[in-house]
Design a protein around this motif. Structure first.
Motif, PDB file in Angstrom:
ATOM      1  N   LEU A 150       0.817  -1.212   0.000  1.00  0.00           N
ATOM      2  CA  LEU A 150       0.000   0.000   0.000  1.00  0.00           C
ATOM      3  C   LEU A 150       0.853   1.264   0.000  1.00  0.00           C
ATOM      4  O   LEU A 150       0.555   2.220  -0.711  1.00  0.00           O
ATOM      5  CB  LEU A 150      -0.970   0.002   1.179  1.00  0.00           C
ATOM      6  N   ARG A 151       1.928   1.270   0.780  1.00  0.00           N
ATOM      7  CA  ARG A 151       2.820   2.437   0.771  1.00  0.00           C
ATOM      8  C   ARG A 151       3.437   2.610  -0.621  1.00  0.00           C
ATOM      9  O   ARG A 151       3.493   3.716  -1.149  1.00  0.00           O
ATOM     10  CB  ARG A 151       3.897   2.302   1.830  1.00  0.00           C
ATOM     11  N   LEU A 152       3.887   1.529  -1.220  1.00  0.00           N
ATOM     12  CA  LEU A 152       4.427   1.577  -2.583  1.00  0.00           C
ATOM     13  C   LEU A 152       3.391   2.157  -3.542  1.00  0.00           C
ATOM     14  O   LEU A 152       3.700   3.042  -4.348  1.00  0.00           O
ATOM     15  CB  LEU A 152       4.860   0.182  -3.023  1.00  0.00           C
ATOM     16  N   LEU A 153       2.165   1.687  -3.448  1.00  0.00           N
ATOM     17  CA  LEU A 153       1.092   2.180  -4.310  1.00  0.00           C
ATOM     18  C   LEU A 153       0.892   3.685  -4.121  1.00  0.00           C
ATOM     19  O   LEU A 153       0.828   4.432  -5.098  1.00  0.00           O
ATOM     20  CB  LEU A 153      -0.212   1.445  -3.991  1.00  0.00           C
ATOM     21  N   ARG A 154       0.836   4.127  -2.884  1.00  0.00           N
ATOM     22  CA  ARG A 154       0.632   5.555  -2.621  1.00  0.00           C
ATOM     23  C   ARG A 154       1.789   6.398  -3.140  1.00  0.00           C
ATOM     24  O   ARG A 154       1.585   7.465  -3.698  1.00  0.00           O
ATOM     25  CB  ARG A 154       0.409   5.785  -1.133  1.00  0.00           C
ATOM     26  N   LEU A 155       3.013   5.918  -2.939  1.00  0.00           N
ATOM     27  CA  LEU A 155       4.180   6.668  -3.412  1.00  0.00           C
ATOM     28  C   LEU A 155       4.243   6.687  -4.942  1.00  0.00           C
ATOM     29  O   LEU A 155       4.627   7.699  -5.530  1.00  0.00           O
ATOM     30  CB  LEU A 155       5.468   6.071  -2.845  1.00  0.00           C
ATOM     31  N   LEU A 156       3.844   5.619  -5.571  1.00  0.00           N
ATOM     32  CA  LEU A 156       3.897   5.538  -7.024  1.00  0.00           C
ATOM     33  C   LEU A 156       2.805   6.372  -7.684  1.00  0.00           C
ATOM     34  O   LEU A 156       3.012   6.925  -8.758  1.00  0.00           O
ATOM     35  CB  LEU A 156       3.791   4.080  -7.473  1.00  0.00           C
TER      36      LEU A 156
END
Length: 159
Positions: A150-156
């Motif tokens: 989820l953090r990866l998704l938000r950052l991307l």
């Protein structure tokens, strides 16, 4: 979900399952952009700082690759109750009633959006894991901040 993203889902889940067979429990992400890159982290299951660091590093790589899709998978314990799934960090302790070992995954495609799913597994008395095929969650997905990827998704997708 399109076929290219589903292919990445099955690839990343297969990689995590193979690691579990070898008694390793890494988080693995496949980034697909200008080229494909695979990252793994064995400390991911050991705490929030490790999860944050790995997903932040993965986002940096994803930006550099101009990634248009990714799949992220990690072993977790799922606690099932009527209409609800609650994910917990993986541990080697015996399962409690209502808990299920599984590989939890997040898939993102810039055109098709995000999907979440799992590949549950059980163990033979010898401890050997027997894996189910990956599938998407059929419940409304409202992942919490600690959900894998989820953090990866938000950052991307923040741009």
């Amino acid at each position: 979900m399109n076929d290219a993203t589903w292919t990445l889902v099955t690839d990343v889940v297969d990689r995590v399952q193979q690691s579990i067979r070898m008694t390793d429990y890494p988080a693995i992400v496949i980034l697909d952009g200008d080229r494909r890159q695979i990252l793994s982290d064995y400390d991911y299951i050991h705490g929030e700082n490790a999860r944050t660091d790995f997903e932040t590093r993965a986002a940096d790589h994803a930006h550099a690759l101009h990634a248009r899709r990714f799949t992220f998978a990690v072993p977790q314990i799922i606690e099932m109750s009527p209409g609800n799934l609650q994910a917990h960090a993986f541990s080697v302790r015996p399962l409690r009633d209502g808990e299920q070992e599984c590989v939890v995954w997040t898939a993102y495609d810039a055109d098709d959006g995000v999907d979440y799913g799992w590949a549950p597994y059980t163990r033979r008395p010898s401890g050997q894991p027997i894996f189910d095929e990956p599938s998407t969650f059929h419940l409304p997905a409202r992942p919490t901040s600690g959900f894998p990827g989820l953090r990866l998704l938000r950052l991307l997708t923040a741009d």
